[in-house]
Design a protein around this motif. Sequence first.
Motif, PDB file in Angstrom:
ATOM      1  N   PHE A   1       0.816  -1.220   0.000  1.00  0.00           N
ATOM      2  CA  PHE A   1       0.000   0.000   0.000  1.00  0.00           C
ATOM      3  C   PHE A   1       0.846   1.265   0.000  1.00  0.00           C
ATOM      4  O   PHE A   1       0.581   2.211  -0.722  1.00  0.00           O
ATOM      5  CB  PHE A   1      -0.935   0.012   1.217  1.00  0.00           C
ATOM      6  CG  PHE A   1      -1.913  -1.118   1.181  1.00  0.00           C
ATOM      7  CD1 PHE A   1      -3.070  -1.000   0.429  1.00  0.00           C
ATOM      8  CD2 PHE A   1      -1.670  -2.307   1.844  1.00  0.00           C
ATOM      9  CE1 PHE A   1      -3.978  -2.044   0.350  1.00  0.00           C
ATOM     10  CE2 PHE A   1      -2.572  -3.354   1.771  1.00  0.00           C
ATOM     11  CZ  PHE A   1      -3.722  -3.224   1.030  1.00  0.00           C
TER      12      PHE A   1
ATOM     13  N   ASP B   1       4.499   1.552  -0.067  1.00  0.00           N
ATOM     14  CA  ASP B   1       5.826   1.651  -0.676  1.00  0.00           C
ATOM     15  C   ASP B   1       5.713   2.470  -1.955  1.00  0.00           C
ATOM     16  O   ASP B   1       4.618   2.750  -2.431  1.00  0.00           O
ATOM     17  CB  ASP B   1       6.368   0.248  -0.992  1.00  0.00           C
ATOM     18  CG  ASP B   1       6.685  -0.535   0.273  1.00  0.00           C
ATOM     19  OD1 ASP B   1       7.504  -0.051   1.066  1.00  0.00           O
ATOM     20  OD2 ASP B   1       6.080  -1.603   0.476  1.00  0.00           O
TER      21      ASP B   1
ATOM     22  N   ASN C   1      11.064  -7.360   8.477  1.00  0.00           N
ATOM     23  CA  ASN C   1      10.545  -6.409   7.492  1.00  0.00           C
ATOM     24  C   ASN C   1      11.684  -5.950   6.592  1.00  0.00           C
ATOM     25  O   ASN C   1      12.862  -6.189   6.881  1.00  0.00           O
ATOM     26  CB  ASN C   1       9.928  -5.200   8.222  1.00  0.00           C
ATOM     27  CG  ASN C   1       8.844  -4.514   7.410  1.00  0.00           C
ATOM     28  OD1 ASN C   1       8.118  -5.151   6.642  1.00  0.00           O
ATOM     29  ND2 ASN C   1       8.711  -3.206   7.569  1.00  0.00           N
TER      30      ASN C   1
HETATM   31  P1  OAD Z   1       2.046  -1.223   3.924  1.00  0.00           P
HETATM   32  O1  OAD Z   1       2.058  -1.025   2.447  1.00  0.00           O
HETATM   33  O2  OAD Z   1       1.647  -0.085   4.775  1.00  0.00           O
HETATM   34  O3  OAD Z   1       3.496  -1.685   4.420  1.00  0.00           O
HETATM   35  C1  OAD Z   1       4.183  -2.735   3.803  1.00  0.00           C
HETATM   36  C2  OAD Z   1       5.461  -2.997   4.565  1.00  0.00           C
HETATM   37  O4  OAD Z   1       6.103  -4.109   3.978  1.00  0.00           O
HETATM   38  C3  OAD Z   1       6.465  -1.817   4.550  1.00  0.00           C
HETATM   39  O5  OAD Z   1       6.975  -1.602   5.850  1.00  0.00           O
HETATM   40  C4  OAD Z   1       7.569  -2.306   3.606  1.00  0.00           C
HETATM   41  O6  OAD Z   1       8.847  -1.852   3.977  1.00  0.00           O
HETATM   42  C5  OAD Z   1       7.478  -3.811   3.795  1.00  0.00           C
HETATM   43  N1  OAD Z   1       7.927  -4.576   2.618  1.00  0.00           N
HETATM   44  C6  OAD Z   1       7.826  -4.255   1.310  1.00  0.00           C
HETATM   45  N2  OAD Z   1       8.332  -5.228   0.540  1.00  0.00           N
HETATM   46  C7  OAD Z   1       8.780  -6.194   1.389  1.00  0.00           C
HETATM   47  C8  OAD Z   1       9.433  -7.458   1.208  1.00  0.00           C
HETATM   48  N3  OAD Z   1       9.723  -7.943   0.008  1.00  0.00           N
HETATM   49  N4  OAD Z   1       9.749  -8.163   2.316  1.00  0.00           N
HETATM   50  C9  OAD Z   1       9.464  -7.684   3.561  1.00  0.00           C
HETATM   51  N5  OAD Z   1       8.860  -6.517   3.779  1.00  0.00           N
HETATM   52  C10 OAD Z   1       8.519  -5.773   2.717  1.00  0.00           C
HETATM   53  O7  OAD Z   1       1.139  -2.523   4.197  1.00  0.00           O
HETATM   54  P2  OAD Z   1       0.460  -2.992   5.573  1.00  0.00           P
HETATM   55  O8  OAD Z   1       1.300  -2.660   6.741  1.00  0.00           O
HETATM   56  O9  OAD Z   1       0.039  -4.396   5.379  1.00  0.00           O
HETATM   57  O10 OAD Z   1      -5.816  -2.000   5.234  1.00  0.00           O
HETATM   58  O11 OAD Z   1      -0.835  -2.066   5.580  1.00  0.00           O
HETATM   59  C11 OAD Z   1      -1.762  -2.209   6.605  1.00  0.00           C
HETATM   60  C12 OAD Z   1      -3.150  -1.937   6.089  1.00  0.00           C
HETATM   61  O12 OAD Z   1      -3.175  -0.683   5.394  1.00  0.00           O
HETATM   62  C13 OAD Z   1      -3.643  -2.906   5.048  1.00  0.00           C
HETATM   63  O13 OAD Z   1      -4.170  -4.099   5.591  1.00  0.00           O
HETATM   64  C14 OAD Z   1      -4.699  -2.126   4.346  1.00  0.00           C
HETATM   65  C15 OAD Z   1      -3.929  -0.843   4.168  1.00  0.00           C
HETATM   66  O14 OAD Z   1      -4.664   0.300   3.976  1.00  0.00           O
HETATM   67  C16 OAD Z   1      -7.058  -1.817   4.779  1.00  0.00           C
HETATM   68  O15 OAD Z   1      -7.300  -1.728   3.587  1.00  0.00           O
HETATM   69  C17 OAD Z   1      -8.106  -1.719   5.842  1.00  0.00           C
END
Ligand code: OAD
Length: 243
Positions: A26, A28, A204
């Motif tokens: 979401f 990045d 992460n």
């Molecule tokens: P985010 O997009 O906010 O964060 C993704 C995280 O994954 C970041 O900290 C990146 O650094 C990390 N990341 C990216 N690629 C990676 C990889 N290959 N290996 C390990 N880590 C990696 O996504 P979420 O935290 O899941 O909610 O977002 C939380 C919620 O916000 C989602 O469930 C969604 C969104 O809005 C709703 O829609 C209600």
Amino acid sequence: MKPQEFRRIVILTGAGISAESGIPTFRDKGGLWEKYRIEDVATPEAFRKDPAFVLEFYNRRRRDLLKVKPNAAHYALARLEREYPGEVLLVTQNVDDLHERAGSRRIIHMHGELLKVRCEGCGHVFKTEEDILTTTPCPSCGKKGTLRPHVVWFGEMPFHLEEIWQALQGCDLFLAVGTSGTVYPAAGFVEIARRAGAWCVELNLEPSAVADLFHEHHYGPATKVVPAFVEGLLQRSKNFDTG
Ligand code: OAD
């Protein structure tokens, strides 16, 4: 890692675990919230204002999901559940089904599931891989215009919070994988687990917004750090009597 046995593990996963499968995260660079505004596609108000647009957003995501596969990180967590001598519960913020396809069984989808649809008229929830249109009838009550994705939108209550809270209270190891730590209540789980005495580990790509609350950190792509961490946990568990 803390030298003790862990009897109950709770794992929170976020979009980062599915990134290497080809599902954009979401927040990045190039993430979903750069292309769309949350207010246009992920709130009950957006759905009321333009249901066709919101349904199409989820139809597209559903079609994309059907084209991708679980990666080594999903498989490693499924292996942990199968082979670890203690309890393992997976709580995911992800609406994809890649954990299930990799073999995870004890899993809570706190933000819902892309492959499920709900009727706002009769409450019926059903699985589907098909597009949903404003004219698609509910297979249970037959009404049209009442179907919506079975996902949690901003302003709505996540699913199964009581069960998750109980698990966090009782866990002794809490892992957060691939989540930015910016969306509550999930971002607050580390605090609950930590207060309950759990050892907290962040896996992460980079430090999350709540990284300081974790005791231990492993930074790198999920397909590398998660299998390595799981391997270590399984090796160590052989030395413990968890009975
Ligand atoms: P985010 O997009 O906010 O964060 C993704 C995280 O994954 C970041 O900290 C990146 O650094 C990390 N990341 C990216 N690629 C990676 C990889 N290959 N290996 C390990 N880590 C990696 O996504 P979420 O935290 O899941 O909610 O977002 C939380 C919620 O916000 C989602 O469930 C969604 C969104 O809005 C709703 O829609 C209600």
